[in-house]
Write a protein that holds these residues in place. Structure first.
Motif, PDB file in Angstrom:
ATOM      1  N   GLU A 105      -3.363   3.612  -1.029  1.00 25.18           N
ATOM      2  CA  GLU A 105      -3.828   2.621  -2.203  1.00 25.18           C
ATOM      3  C   GLU A 105      -3.332   2.309  -1.768  1.00 25.18           C
ATOM      4  O   GLU A 105      -1.812   1.331  -1.717  1.00 25.18           O
ATOM      5  N   GLU A 106      -4.049   0.648  -2.527  1.00 25.21           N
ATOM      6  CA  GLU A 106      -3.496  -1.085  -2.278  1.00 25.21           C
ATOM      7  C   GLU A 106      -2.942  -0.866  -4.163  1.00 25.21           C
ATOM      8  O   GLU A 106      -3.401  -1.716  -5.000  1.00 25.21           O
ATOM      9  N   ARG A 107      -1.356  -0.695  -3.773  1.00 24.54           N
ATOM     10  CA  ARG A 107      -0.619  -0.980  -5.030  1.00 24.54           C
ATOM     11  C   ARG A 107       0.998  -0.756  -4.417  1.00 24.54           C
ATOM     12  O   ARG A 107       1.441  -0.348  -3.098  1.00 24.54           O
ATOM     13  N   HIS A 161       0.884  -0.960  -0.083  1.00 23.13           N
ATOM     14  CA  HIS A 161       0.131   0.335   0.082  1.00 23.13           C
ATOM     15  C   HIS A 161       0.814   0.937  -0.145  1.00 23.13           C
ATOM     16  O   HIS A 161       1.913   1.194   0.375  1.00 23.13           O
ATOM     17  N   CYS A 210      -4.954  16.565  -1.658  1.00 22.82           N
ATOM     18  CA  CYS A 210      -4.607  15.268  -1.154  1.00 22.82           C
ATOM     19  C   CYS A 210      -6.112  15.335  -0.471  1.00 22.82           C
ATOM     20  O   CYS A 210      -7.066  14.271   0.291  1.00 22.82           O
ATOM     21  N   VAL A 245      -8.624   3.685  -1.955  1.00 28.14           N
ATOM     22  CA  VAL A 245      -9.041   3.216  -3.106  1.00 28.14           C
ATOM     23  C   VAL A 245      -8.994   2.057  -2.943  1.00 28.14           C
ATOM     24  O   VAL A 245      -7.730   1.100  -2.965  1.00 28.14           O
ATOM     25  N   GLU A 246     -10.074   1.220  -3.238  1.00 33.15           N
ATOM     26  CA  GLU A 246     -10.298   0.150  -3.268  1.00 33.15           C
ATOM     27  C   GLU A 246     -10.202  -0.279  -4.593  1.00 33.15           C
ATOM     28  O   GLU A 246     -10.515  -0.030  -5.302  1.00 33.15           O
ATOM     29  N   VAL A 265      -4.070   9.658   1.214  1.00 31.60           N
ATOM     30  CA  VAL A 265      -4.980   8.520   0.821  1.00 31.60           C
ATOM     31  C   VAL A 265      -3.987   7.081   1.064  1.00 31.60           C
ATOM     32  O   VAL A 265      -2.811   7.468   0.105  1.00 31.60           O
TER      33      VAL A 265
END
Length: 739
Positions: free
Chosen positions: A617-619, A605, A643, A650-651, A615
């Motif tokens: 993000e799953e990445r 993440h 932001c 962010v799913e 924010v």
């Protein structure tokens, strides 16, 4: 005053005449704390300031408050002659050091923590006692020094402090202002007008008219915003005061610039700027650093401290130094082995025929040849500093204890900040750290990443909202300042074992041997665990803190700039350990600007921090993150819209998660697979070459030619497929941020 001067002359007469200036403590109070920069400034707020002058000349040298010794350097800016330095306990750190730094040479000083790099700088500045030899600076060379632990402590504004040691400009401006005051007061004599014209010309010659632009450029490069220039230095944290000190030092333009780990408190954009600045610096540089990117770009020669000596690699950048070191080691060992074999051959002849009356003369001749080889040092093993391989530390983290449920730590509606300092830095933050999550927090300078981590840790109470822990949470913390917080009077091993055994989740079964094992793998072997922390170098203290961190089992690790104060080997060991640690039970939250370290961890993440918002993000990390999150400019993605109004999470869909997991596994295994592919390609190309030779031998035998052609075609297709797989793996590695 005369009596004081006479006394000081008696005390310091062997080093040179001492000129004493009385300065009032109230004037010097802003510099009462450790105040780095050009050595022409006193580091304390005493009532005396000392200036040293050579007995052989009436020309004053630059002030040398830290003990820089001026002398005949044979044309160099710096000359070290047969230097020997030992610790307070008598252990020799450096011996027989002969080294010169010529004008415009930029040297990187490398070596493991505790080998004597900072000691070497201390010998040059006079803060470390020299047992034998000399460390001399040329008489007209101005020296600037930035120490690892330096803090500004000034009550001036950032702009005023940064410009305070631009001596030539400031002196010229002071002269010009005084003459203008005389003229304004009615003195319009020809002499005064001529003096003003000369002063104005001098101000122009030394760059006075562009001083403000120069100051702004350096401050911007080090991460300051335009409105920061008029803020007081005391408003900034220790890390930012280090940047102010660095700006002041760079703007002072010393002829010899001494830097000890200058990038420890810089983010990646400021590090990049500093590397570019140093690469174009017109003076000489001695840079002690574990930052490979900084060394690679900014220096043109490397000196390695190791084996109590200094090995020089002239005109070698960092990459060339690594290959040259390997070449020198192999060459030295090969020559040593050849000499030993030759001596053995000569000795065998002597043993065989020495008793023969007819061959006694020849035997004696061979004995003399052996003695000559011994006297010339040909039978001595190569110095350890030349042949020793770069030892790599290792770190094994305990398996994470299993928690109850998925959520390890939660912030809900959290306002984060320092209540007495005004408005919160973050408002309404929602953050859930689940099991198996590896989260990196990214954001521009001063966005509050470390503050948010302190709130997660529980060290900084929330102004509003809730912080909720899993009842089985086991929190492990490693911060950039942890090493500086250690008890300097305690033994290193006692600190490690007390921490591992004590507290709510301590393990009383951990033995001294367990602690020594962890410390030894991090380079704290032999008697170092038994030393007091205050006797260790800055890097060794960081290894003690890392040993404490590594011995206690945790299921959530919080790391704030963990690579600061660690050398390259320890950073790599920590990154490698974190990359394979945790599985589905352990989680990590990291704040770091060290690109190589971040890429080695394998984050799941990415959290973006800016303008009071978060924010997630799953990445994994991507190339754009390094431009997007560090550079606060109008061209960055952040500048186009903060932001603060973005959704907090962010799913990913189930398919996207599956694809991401597949790519992560491929990226993790890619280096080993690429190594295998290289081997397969090499083997296939050898087969193709063999087929070509056989086809030439077969001549007009059509049947065998067709058979060989078919085999060759298959091998060529195999090579093409392997190359395609190789390219695909490299693309995935780049996408997932794998180094």
């Amino acid at each position: 005053m005369a009596n004081v001067s006479s006394l000081l002359f008696v005390l310091f007469g062997f080093s040179g005449l001492i000129h004493v200036t009385v300065a009032f403590a109230s004037i010097l109070q802003p510099y009462a704390t450790n105040h780095p920069g050009c050595l022409s400034r006193s580091d304390h707020a005493p009532v005396l300031r000392l200036k040293r002058t050579s007995l052989a000349s009436s020309t004053s040298t630059a002030p040398t408050s830290l003990g820089v010794i001026k002398g005949d350097t044979k044309g160099a800016n710096l000359l070290l002659k047969d230097l020997h330095i030992s610790t307070g306990g008598g252990d020799q750190i450096l011996k027989s050091i002969n080294f010169r730094v010529d004008p415009k040479e930029r040297w990187g000083i490398v070596g493991p923590n505790g080998c004597g790099k900072s000691t070497l700088l201390g010998a040059i500045t006079g803060s470390v006692r020299i047992d034998e030899g000399e460390a001399l600076v040329a008489s007209k060379v101005k020296v600037g020094y930035l120490k690892q632990t330096a803090v500004s402590g000034s009550t001036k504004t950032v702009r005023e402090e940064a410009a305070s040691e631009m001596e030539e400009i400031n002196n010229a401006k002071e002269r010009m202002d005084k003459l203008e005051e005389l003229i304004a007061g009615g003195d319009s004599s020809e002499k005064t007008l001529n003096d003003l014209a000369k002063a104005s010309q001098r101000f122009d010659d030394v760059g006075g008219w562009t001083q403000d632009q120069d100051v702004d450029q350096v401050l911007k490069g080090l991460g300051f915003q335009p409105f920061d220039s008029d803020r007081l230095c005391s408003d900034f944290s220790g890390g930012w005061q280090m940047r102010i000190a660095l700006a002041r030092l760079l703007l002072s333009q010393p002829d010899l610039l001494l830097l000890d780990e200058p990038s420890n408190h810089l983010d990646s954009s400021a590090r990049d700027w500093l590397a570019t600045y140093l690469s174009n610096y017109q003076g000489s540089i001695l840079l002690v650093s574990h930052d490979v990117a900084l060394l690679t770009k900014s220096v043109n020669s490397i000196a390695e401290v190791g084996g109590n000596t200094l090995i020089q690699y002239v005109s070698c950048n960092y990459d060339k130094y690594l290959s040259e070191k390997d070449f020198r080691a192999k060459s030295a060992m090969a020559e040593y082995e050849r000499n030993m074999k030759e001596a053995e051959r000569l000795q065998d002849w002597v043993d065989k025929y020495g008793a023969s009356a007819t061959k006694a003369s020849s035997a004696q001749s061979r004995v003399k040849m052996i003695e000559k080889m011994r006297k010339e040092g040909k039978l001595d093993p190569p110095p350890m500093g030349v042949i020793e391989k770069i030892w790599k530390p290792s770190l094994v983290l305990p398996d994470p204890p299993k928690a109850i449920g998925e959520k390890l730590l939660v912030l809900k509606g959290a306002d984060v900040g320092y209540g007495e300092r005004g408005a919160p830095i973050f408002e309404g933050v929602d953050l859930v750290v689940n099991r198996g999550m590896k989260l990196i927090l990214r954001g521009p300078n001063g966005s509050g990443k470390s503050t948010l981590l302190a709130a997660l840790r529980g060290k900084l109470p929330l102004l509003a909202g809730k912080r909720m822990e899993n009842e089985k949470l086991r929190l492990g913390v490693f911060t950039q300042d942890l090493a500086q917080e250690l008890d300097a009077s305690a033994r290193a091993m006692d600190l490690v074992t007390d921490y591992a055994r004590g507290g709510k989740n301590g393990d009383i079964t951990i033995s001294n041997q367990d602690a020594r094992g962890v410390m030894g793998r991090l380079g704290l072997g032999d008697e170092k665990p038994l030393r007091k922390v205050g006797e260790l170098s800055g890097g060794e203290k960081a290894r003690v803190a890392l040993s404490m961190f590594a011995l206690k089992a945790s299921n959530l690790l919080l790391l704030d700039e963990p690579s600061n104060h660690l050398d390259v080997g320890c950073i790599e060991a920590l990154g490698d350990s974190l990359s394979s640690w945790g599985g589905k039970d352990g989680s990590i939250v990291v704040v770091s600007h060290d690109r190589a370290f971040c890429q080695s961890v394998g984050f799941t993440h990415v959290g973006t921090v800016k303008d009071g918002g978060l924010v997630i993000e799953e990445r994994g990390l991507e190339e754009r993150d390094w431009d997007r999150y560090d550079i606060a400019s109008t061209t960055s993605e952040f500048a186009e819209g903060g932001c603060g109004d973005a959704s907090p999470m962010v799913e990913l869909t189930a398919e996207e998660k599956a694809e991401l997991d597949r790519k992560r596994k491929l990226a993790f295994n890619a280096p080993k697979r690429i190594e295998k592919i290289e081997s397969l390609i090499e083997k296939a190309e050898m087969n193709i070459a063999e087929y070509d030779e056989k086809m030439f031998e077969f001549g007009s035998d059509v049947e065998k030619l067709m058979e060989m052609t078919e085999k060759k075609t298959k091998k060529e297709e195999e090579v093409a497929n392997l190359m395609e797989e190789w390219e695909s793996l490299e693309e995935i590695m780049a996408e997932m941020g794998t180094p």
